[in-house]
Design a protein around this motif. Structure first.
Motif, PDB file in Angstrom:
ATOM      1  N   ASN A 260       0.896  -1.282   0.122  1.00 19.52           N
ATOM      2  CA  ASN A 260      -0.009  -0.043   0.156  1.00 19.52           C
ATOM      3  C   ASN A 260       0.766   1.201  -0.063  1.00 19.52           C
ATOM      4  OD1 ASN A 260      -2.382  -1.946   0.596  1.00 19.52           O
ATOM      5  ND2 ASN A 260      -2.045  -1.538   2.635  1.00 19.52           N
ATOM      6  N   PHE A 307      -1.787   5.482   2.619  1.00 18.87           N
ATOM      7  CA  PHE A 307      -1.990   4.366   3.468  1.00 18.87           C
ATOM      8  C   PHE A 307      -0.512   3.701   3.956  1.00 18.87           C
ATOM      9  CE2 PHE A 307      -5.315   4.686   0.128  1.00 18.87           C
ATOM     10  CZ  PHE A 307      -6.393   4.834   1.137  1.00 18.87           C
ATOM     11  N   GLU A 313      -5.422  -1.409   6.251  1.00 22.50           N
ATOM     12  CA  GLU A 313      -5.458  -0.466   5.331  1.00 22.50           C
ATOM     13  C   GLU A 313      -5.526  -0.766   3.845  1.00 22.50           C
ATOM     14  OE1 GLU A 313      -2.762   3.018   6.643  1.00 22.50           O
ATOM     15  OE2 GLU A 313      -1.946   1.283   7.655  1.00 22.50           O
ATOM     16  N   LYS A 315      -7.789  -2.774   2.029  1.00 20.99           N
ATOM     17  CA  LYS A 315      -9.028  -2.486   1.557  1.00 20.99           C
ATOM     18  C   LYS A 315      -9.399  -1.013   1.042  1.00 20.99           C
ATOM     19  CE  LYS A 315     -14.145  -3.746   1.452  1.00 20.99           C
ATOM     20  NZ  LYS A 315     -14.205  -2.475   0.691  1.00 20.99           N
ATOM     21  N   PRO A 316      -9.285  -0.138   1.847  1.00 22.03           N
ATOM     22  CA  PRO A 316      -9.207   1.141   1.169  1.00 22.03           C
ATOM     23  C   PRO A 316      -8.148   1.171   0.173  1.00 22.03           C
ATOM     24  CG  PRO A 316      -9.200   1.556   3.697  1.00 22.03           C
ATOM     25  CD  PRO A 316      -8.896  -0.059   3.322  1.00 22.03           C
ATOM     26  N   ASP A 319      -9.642  -0.096  -2.898  1.00 20.84           N
ATOM     27  CA  ASP A 319     -10.944   0.398  -3.286  1.00 20.84           C
ATOM     28  C   ASP A 319     -10.560   1.616  -4.045  1.00 20.84           C
ATOM     29  OD1 ASP A 319     -12.506  -1.043  -2.112  1.00 20.84           O
ATOM     30  OD2 ASP A 319     -12.968  -0.127  -0.267  1.00 20.84           O
ATOM     31  N   GLU A 320      -9.357   2.209  -3.735  1.00 20.08           N
ATOM     32  CA  GLU A 320      -8.834   3.477  -4.536  1.00 20.08           C
ATOM     33  C   GLU A 320      -8.396   3.278  -5.913  1.00 20.08           C
ATOM     34  OE1 GLU A 320      -6.269   7.091  -2.735  1.00 20.08           O
ATOM     35  OE2 GLU A 320      -7.963   6.248  -2.099  1.00 20.08           O
ATOM     36  N   VAL A 567      -6.149  10.114   6.623  1.00 15.59           N
ATOM     37  CA  VAL A 567      -5.973   9.491   5.396  1.00 15.59           C
ATOM     38  C   VAL A 567      -6.280  10.676   4.416  1.00 15.59           C
ATOM     39  CG1 VAL A 567      -6.831   8.100   3.430  1.00 15.59           C
ATOM     40  CG2 VAL A 567      -6.502   7.143   5.937  1.00 15.59           C
TER      41      VAL A 567
END
Length: 578
Positions: A260, A307, A313, A315-316, A319-320, A567
Motif C-alpha cells: 500500500n 496508506f 489499510e 481494503k481502502p 478501493d482507491e 488519510v
C-alpha cells in the motif's frame, strides 16, 4: 504400528517422524517463521511416532505460522536447509548444529547451536530432553508455554503425553546477540500404546543449551524457475481465507506481491487491475499479496501514499484503484513471501497449469510513469504460456520498495529511539513572524496547525500530526505547530510537545535556518488571536483545532476546522506535493 505421544486430540499430528534409509525421516505440516513446535525423537526400532505440542497445549489455541513446511528430511540433514528456505521471521538461518550424547533430533525455528545431556531416573534408556535456546518472539512463546503449561490447575502433572513441569527455569526473555546460556530441569511422562500394550517411562533431565545469534538479516532467495508453487492460506480483504486449491482450475496463476505504501506499487495499482480484467476470462488468475509487516516500516518510508501496510489499510487502498482481484495479507508470518523469495513490491511470479514457476520479476518497464506501457514482461509471459510457447525472458529484476521483513523491526525500533532523543524546542510567535510563516518563502508545502493543551481534539490528533511530519520528512513538506495557550502556560506547552516527541526532522533544519528560524514549534504571545488569524488565514473563526495547508509562495491550498482525518490529510499533502 503407531506410537502416539500426545493426549491432546486438538493438536495431534502436528509433526510426524518415522525411520528412513538415511536416518529418521521428518514430515512437518506446520513449520513456520517462529518456533511453533520442536521435535524430539528417542530411538525407535520400528513404527511411527506422532508428536504434537511438546510443551503441552492443554487445548489452548496455538499460534500457527502457516502450513508451508511440507518437507521430508533425514536426521543427517538436520533440517537446516528447510529452515534456511522456510524461516520467515528472522531472516535466513546460516548455521544449525545438534550434538547429543544420545540420538536426538531438534528442529528449531531460531536455533543456532544446542546440545543436550541425557538424564537417568532408573528407567531403562530414558531419553535426554533438550532445553531449547531460541531467540525473539519464538523464545518468549515457548517459555510462556513451558512455565505456564506444564501442570494442571490442581498442580498435578499431566498423565498423558509430554508435559514440561519445570522446577527451575531461567527467564529467557529478550536476547539480541552474543551468547545465551539457559539451565532448566524438566520432568515428564511418555505414554504410548500399541495393540493394547501400554508403555510408560518417567523422564527426568537436566538440559544445558547455548545459543549464538547467527541469524543473518537478509532476504530469502527468489524461487528458482521450474519450482512448484508453495502452498498458502491467507486472509483477504473480502473477509475470507484464500488457499492455493481455490485457483486449481486456472490455466495460469499470477501472484503479484505488492503493498500500500510504496510509490512503485501505487503507480502499478491501476495496471494490476487492468491485467486482471484483461485475462480473467482466459483462464488466468491474478492474485495480489501484501507481504509487508508494518513493524518493518520506518515512518519516513510512508510519504508516498495515504496508506500504510497494515491489513486494515489494504481494503481502502484496493478501493482507491477499484480492484476486483483478490488482495491477500501475508504480513503476519511472511511465510508465503519467504517461500517465494518476494524481493520488492511489486514482484511478479507466474505459474503454469502444473503450478511450476515460469516467470519471475517486474511487471513492466513503466515504473512510476503515467504514460502508456510500452513493454510488459508479465503480459509477454502470460501470452507465451497461453500459446504453449517458451518464455523468452523468464527472469527479470523486480523493481520497487524492498519487502518489509519482520527482522527489520530492530532497525525501526532503533530509529524510533533516536527520534525520541531529538531535542524539542519552542519559539515565540508574534504577528510579524506569523506573516512570514504564511508567506512561505520555502520550496516546501507547509501545514500550520493551531492547537491548545486544553483542547481535547487538539490533544487527540497531535500524535498523528507528528507522525505526518515524520512520514513526509524526506519530501518537500513542513509541519508547523502553533500553540494558542496563554503566555503564562509556556512550561505546559513545552512539556506537552516534549511528551509527544514533536521534534523538527533533520531534513528541515537547513530549510528553517535559511529563513532565520530555529524550530517548527511556536507559542503565540500576541495580545489577541485576531492578529494571528489575520496573519495566517483571515477566514479562521477561532475554533480549535484548525489546520491550513500553504504552498510555496503563500497560496492556501486546503484548510480544515476540527479534528483531522489522517488519510484525508495525507491525500491533500500528496496532492499539494505532486
Amino acid at each position: 504400528m503407531v506410537h502416539r505421544a500426545d493426549g491432546n486430540r486438538r493438536s495431534s499430528r502436528l509433526v510426524s517422524l518415522h525411520p528412513g534409509a538415511g536416518g529418521i525421516e521428518v514430515v512437518s505440516r506446520s513449520c513456520g517463521a517462529a518456533l511453533d513446535a520442536w521435535l524430539f525423537h528417542r530411538r525407535h526400532a520400528r513404527g511411527r511416532t506422532e508428536l504434537s505440542d511438546t510443551f503441552g497445549n492443554q487445548g489452548r489455541p496455538r499460534h500457527r505460522t502457516g502450513d508451508h513446511c511440507n518437507r521430508s528430511r533425514s536426521i543427517d540433514d538436520r533440517c537446516g536447509d528447510v529452515l534456511d528456505r522456510r524461516h520467515a521471521s528472522r531472516g535466513r538461518l546460516v548455521g544449525s548444529w545438534t550434538l547429543s550424547f544420545e540420538p536426538a533430533f531438534v528442529c528449531l525455528g531460531e536455533l543456532a547451536f544446542a546440545f543436550s545431556v541425557a538424564g537417568r531416573s532408573g528407567a531403562r534408556d530414558s531419553p535426554g530432553l533438550p532445553l531449547l535456546a531460541a531467540g525473539g518472539d519464538a523464545r518468549d512463546r515457548l517459555v510462556d508455554r513451558a512455565t505456564a503449561g506444564g501442570a494442571r490447575p490442581n498442580g498435578r502433572a499431566h498423565s498423558r503425553g509430554w508435559r514440561l513441569n519445570p522446577h527451575v527455569m531461567k527467564d529467557f526473555r529478550r536476547f539480541d546477540g552474543g551468547i545465551f546460556l539457559g539451565f532448566g530441569f524438566a520432568k515428564g511422562r511418555l505414554r504410548g500404546w500399541d495393540e493394547g500394550m501400554t508403555l510408560s517411562k518417567s523422564v527426568s533431565c537436566l538440559a544445558l543449551a547455548f545459543s549464538m545469534n547467527l541469524m543473518a538479516a537478509e532476504p530469502p532467495k527468489v524461487l528458482p524457475i521450474g519450482s512448484k508453487v508453495p502452498a498458502f492460506s491467507l486472509p483477504g480483504i473480502a473477509g475470507k481465507t484464500h488457499t492455493l486449491s481455490e485457483y486449481s482450475q486456472a490455466k495460469i496463476l499470477t501472484i503479484i506481491f505488492t503493498s500500500n505504501h510504496c510509490p512503485d506499487a501505487v503507480a502499478a495499482g491501476g495496471r494490476i487491475e487492468a491485467l486482471h480484467q484483461a485475462y480473467k476470462d482466459k483462464g488466468v488468475a491474478v492474485v495480489a499479496i501484501n507481504p509487508n509487516n508494518p513493524i518493518g516500516l520506518r515512518p519516513d518510508e510512508l510519504g508516498y501514499s495515504p496508506f500504510g501496510d497494515a491489513f486494515e489499510e489494504m481494503k481502502p487502498f484496493a478501493d482507491e484503484f477499484k480492484w476486483t482481484l483478490p488482495y491477500l495479507y501475508d504480513g503476519e508470518t511472511q511465510a508465503f513471501a519467504t517461500a517465494c523469495g518476494a524481493q520488492s513490491s511489486p514482484h511478479v511470479f507466474v505459474f503454469d497449469a502444473e503450478r511450476k514457476l515460469r516467470y519471475t520479476g517486474r511487471m513492466d518497464d513503466a515504473g512510476r510513469s503515467k504514460a502508456p506501457v510500452e513493454k510488459s514482461q508479465v503480459v509477454d509471459a502470460i501470452e507465451a504460456l497461453l500459446k504453449g510457447e517458451e518464455i523468452k525472458e523468464p527472469v527479470t529484476r523486480s523493481l520497487g520498495c524492498s519487502t518489509k521483513w519482520l527482522w527489520k523491526k530492530e532497525a525501526v525500533e532503533a530509529e524510533q529511539k533516536a527520534w525520541e532523543k531529538r531535542p524539542v524546542t519552542v519559539a515565540d510567535l508574534d504577528e510579524e513572524t506569523a506573516k512570514k510563516l504564511a508567506a512561505n518563502p520555502s520550496k516546501n508545502v507547509r501545514l500550520i496547525n493551531f492547537w491548545s493543551t486544553t483542547c481535547g481534539p487538539c490533544v487527540a490528533e497531535f500524535p498523528m500530526l507528528v507522525d505526518t511530519s515524520r512520514r513526509f520528512s524526506t519530501r518537500p513538506f513542513e509541519f508547523i505547530s502553533v500553540s494558542c495557550d496563554p503566555k503564562e502556560d509556556r512550561k505546559k506547552v513545552e512539556t506537552f510537545l516534549t511528551g509527544k516527541f514533536a521534534a523538527t526532522p533533520s531534513q528541515r533544519l537547513k530549510d528553517i535556518a535559511t529563513e532565520g528560524r530555529t524550530t517548527t514549534n511556536y507559542h503565540w504571545i500576541g495580545d489577541n488571536v485576531d492578529k494571528l488569524g489575520n496573519a495566517i488565514d483571515p477566514e479562521w473563526t477561532g475554533a480549535l483545532p484548525f489546520s491550513v495547508l500553504i504552498g510555496p509562495g503563500g497560496k492556501i491550498l486546503w484548510k480544515h476546522s476540527g479534528e483531522l482525518d489522517a488519510v484525508e490529510l495525507r491525500r491533500q499533502i500528496l496532492k499539494a506535493i505532486e
